[in-house]
Design an enzyme around this catalytic site. Structure first.
Site, PDB file in Angstrom:
ATOM      1  N   TYR A  26       7.316  57.290 -58.628  1.00 43.99           N
ATOM      2  CA  TYR A  26       7.320  56.518 -57.388  1.00 43.99           C
ATOM      3  C   TYR A  26       6.008  55.802 -57.095  1.00 43.99           C
ATOM      4  O   TYR A  26       5.914  55.081 -56.106  1.00 43.99           O
ATOM      5  CB  TYR A  26       7.663  57.438 -56.208  1.00 43.99           C
ATOM      6  CG  TYR A  26       9.019  58.078 -56.359  1.00 43.99           C
ATOM      7  CD1 TYR A  26      10.178  57.344 -56.145  1.00 43.99           C
ATOM      8  CD2 TYR A  26       9.149  59.403 -56.754  1.00 43.99           C
ATOM      9  CE1 TYR A  26      11.429  57.906 -56.311  1.00 43.99           C
ATOM     10  CE2 TYR A  26      10.403  59.981 -56.915  1.00 43.99           C
ATOM     11  CZ  TYR A  26      11.528  59.233 -56.695  1.00 43.99           C
ATOM     12  OH  TYR A  26      12.774  59.791 -56.867  1.00 43.99           O
ATOM     13  N   HIS A  64      15.781  50.890 -54.124  1.00 42.01           N
ATOM     14  CA  HIS A  64      15.215  52.083 -54.760  1.00 42.01           C
ATOM     15  C   HIS A  64      13.892  51.680 -55.382  1.00 42.01           C
ATOM     16  O   HIS A  64      13.810  50.648 -56.062  1.00 42.01           O
ATOM     17  CB  HIS A  64      16.127  52.626 -55.854  1.00 42.01           C
ATOM     18  CG  HIS A  64      17.338  53.304 -55.345  1.00 42.01           C
ATOM     19  ND1 HIS A  64      17.305  54.546 -54.751  1.00 42.01           N
ATOM     20  CD2 HIS A  64      18.628  52.920 -55.345  1.00 42.01           C
ATOM     21  CE1 HIS A  64      18.532  54.893 -54.417  1.00 42.01           C
ATOM     22  NE2 HIS A  64      19.349  53.913 -54.748  1.00 42.01           N
TER      23      HIS A  64
END
Length: 145
Positions: free
Chosen positions: A22, A101
């Site tokens: 991430y 996302h």
């Protein structure tokens, strides 16, 4: 223009959660960047780890009334792949929803390859890091012209 940015489970841990997937950027920095890049947009930022709260937020911003947004950027996190209830909420509202996302879910575990919310979303952006939020907002602004 009014845009709600709704983040789902574990996105409150951005910056410390699995930075190899991430990145190391913190959510607060992303919020500040969006406000700076788009000063004429009224943003409504929310994050919840609770499925029902996410549904309530979709209703709050997606149903005609005083809180209705012009668009919703939704990162439902893991619920994107598991929650029929969130998919139903996206289908039930009239406001366009862009699903996002941060990671490329199609390069990850097979259970992340199924996007239940995609069928009812206006579109989706994935795998480009925190820029997915910027790109989603840009789409809403281009659409309004």
């Amino acid at each position: 223009m009014r845009i709600a940015v709704i983040n789902g489970p574990n996105l409150n841990l951005l910056g410390s959660r699995e930075p190899e997937i991430y990145g190391s950027g913190r959510w607060e920095t992303c919020e500040q960047d969006l406000k700076r890049q788009f000063p004429n947009v009224d943003f409504f930022f929310h994050q919840s780890n609770v499925e029902g709260e996410l549904i309530n937020l979709l209703h709050q911003y997606g149903i005609p009334g005083p809180n209705q947004a012009d668009g919703i950027v939704l990162n439902a996190g893991g619920y994107s792949h598991t929650s029929v209830a969130i998919a139903d909420a996206v289908a039930a509202i009239a406001v366009p929803v862009i699903g996002v996302h941060i990671s490329n879910v199609y390069k990850r575990e097979p259970e992340r390859h199924m996007e239940l919310i995609a069928k009812s979303s206006t579109g989706g952006i994935f795998g480009l890091g925190m820029e997915v939020y910027t790109l989603a907002v840009q789409w809403f602004l281009l659409r309004k012209k």
